[in-house]
Enzyme design. Structure first.
Site, short mmCIF file in Angstrom:
data_model
loop_
_atom_site.label_atom_id
_atom_site.label_comp_id
_atom_site.label_asym_id
_atom_site.label_seq_id
_atom_site.Cartn_x
_atom_site.Cartn_y
_atom_site.Cartn_z
N ARG A 45 0.82 -1.19 0.00
CA ARG A 45 0.00 0.00 0.00
C ARG A 45 0.86 1.26 0.00
NH1 ARG A 45 -4.27 -1.83 4.58
NH2 ARG A 45 -4.93 -3.70 3.50
N GLY A 46 2.08 1.13 0.43
CA GLY A 46 2.90 2.31 0.68
C GLY A 46 3.20 3.21 -0.49
N GLU A 101 8.10 1.45 -5.89
CA GLU A 101 8.13 1.00 -4.50
C GLU A 101 8.26 2.22 -3.59
OE1 GLU A 101 7.46 -0.91 -2.15
OE2 GLU A 101 8.97 -2.47 -1.95
N ASP A 105 14.27 -1.51 1.90
CA ASP A 105 14.88 -1.66 3.22
C ASP A 105 15.85 -2.85 3.14
OD1 ASP A 105 15.30 -2.17 6.00
OD2 ASP A 105 13.37 -1.33 6.51
N VAL A 155 10.37 5.37 9.27
CA VAL A 155 9.76 6.57 8.70
C VAL A 155 8.29 6.35 8.34
CG1 VAL A 155 11.90 7.59 7.83
CG2 VAL A 155 10.66 5.97 6.40
N ARG A 167 -0.21 7.62 6.80
CA ARG A 167 0.03 7.62 5.36
C ARG A 167 -0.28 8.98 4.74
NH1 ARG A 167 0.71 2.37 3.52
NH2 ARG A 167 -0.26 0.73 4.75
#
EC number: 2.4.2.8
Length: 182
Positions: A45-46, A101, A105, A155, A167
């Site tokens: 979802r990011g 994306e 990470d 973050v 968000r």
């Protein structure tokens, strides 16, 4: 910005994000200038806020599709187990594909997604990430385009969340826990 048990400190301003997204759009447009078959794949979802802004800066016709893969759940660190929760609706075989994306990470999620999508025989596949944390990398993977390289801090904002919250922040902020229980 203070919350119960933690504080969010601004790391990257909305203005800096907008400028970088515009620049990324120009670079991506140049790279895909000869295509009429670009599919932009947002990883949910990011990435949804980033992809919405980015596609408006890409100057070639594109279709948008989404894939949801996760290695976080409600945690602040990757579980390293990548699960595909929602697959693409369209076909990418023979197409030019840009995977978007939110953050790279450990690299496990994007590596698994790129491997899965390459198996579908796209003509070309590239990756663009809003944020990159190279100090956390466990898998040798790199996006062709990166918005910002950041240190190893948790973050939120601009699509990124903490337990599905924050968000909607227009900036990217670091989460500083004030409750020793967290």
């Amino acid at each position: 910005m203070s919350q119960s048990g933690y504080v969010i400190d601004q790391m990257i301003s909305a203005k800096a994000i907008a400028a970088r997204v515009e620049a990324l759009g120009a670079e991506i447009t140049e790279a895909f200038k000869d295509t009429d078959r670009l599919v932009v794949v947002g990883l949910l979802r990011g990435s949804f806020v980033f992809i919405a802004d980015l596609i408006r800066e890409i100057g070639v016709p594109c279709e948008v599709d989404f894939l949801e893969a996760s290695s976080y759940g409600n945690e602040t660190t990757s579980t390293r187990e990548v699960r595909v929760l929602k697959d693409l609706r369209g076909i990418i075989g023979g197409r030019d594909v840009l995977v978007v994306e939110d953050i790279i990470d450990t690299g496990h999620t994007i590596s698994k997604v790129m491997e899965m999508l390459r198996a579908r025989a796209p003509r070309r596949i590239e990756c663009c990430a809003m944020l990159d944390k190279p100090s956390r990398r466990e898998v040798d993977v790199k996006a062709r385009w990166t918005g910002f390289e950041i240190p190893d801090e948790f973050v939120v904002g601009y699509g990124l969340d903490y337990a599905q919250n924050h968000r909607n922040l227009p900036f990217i902020g670091t989460v500083r826990f004030t409750d020793p229980q967290k």
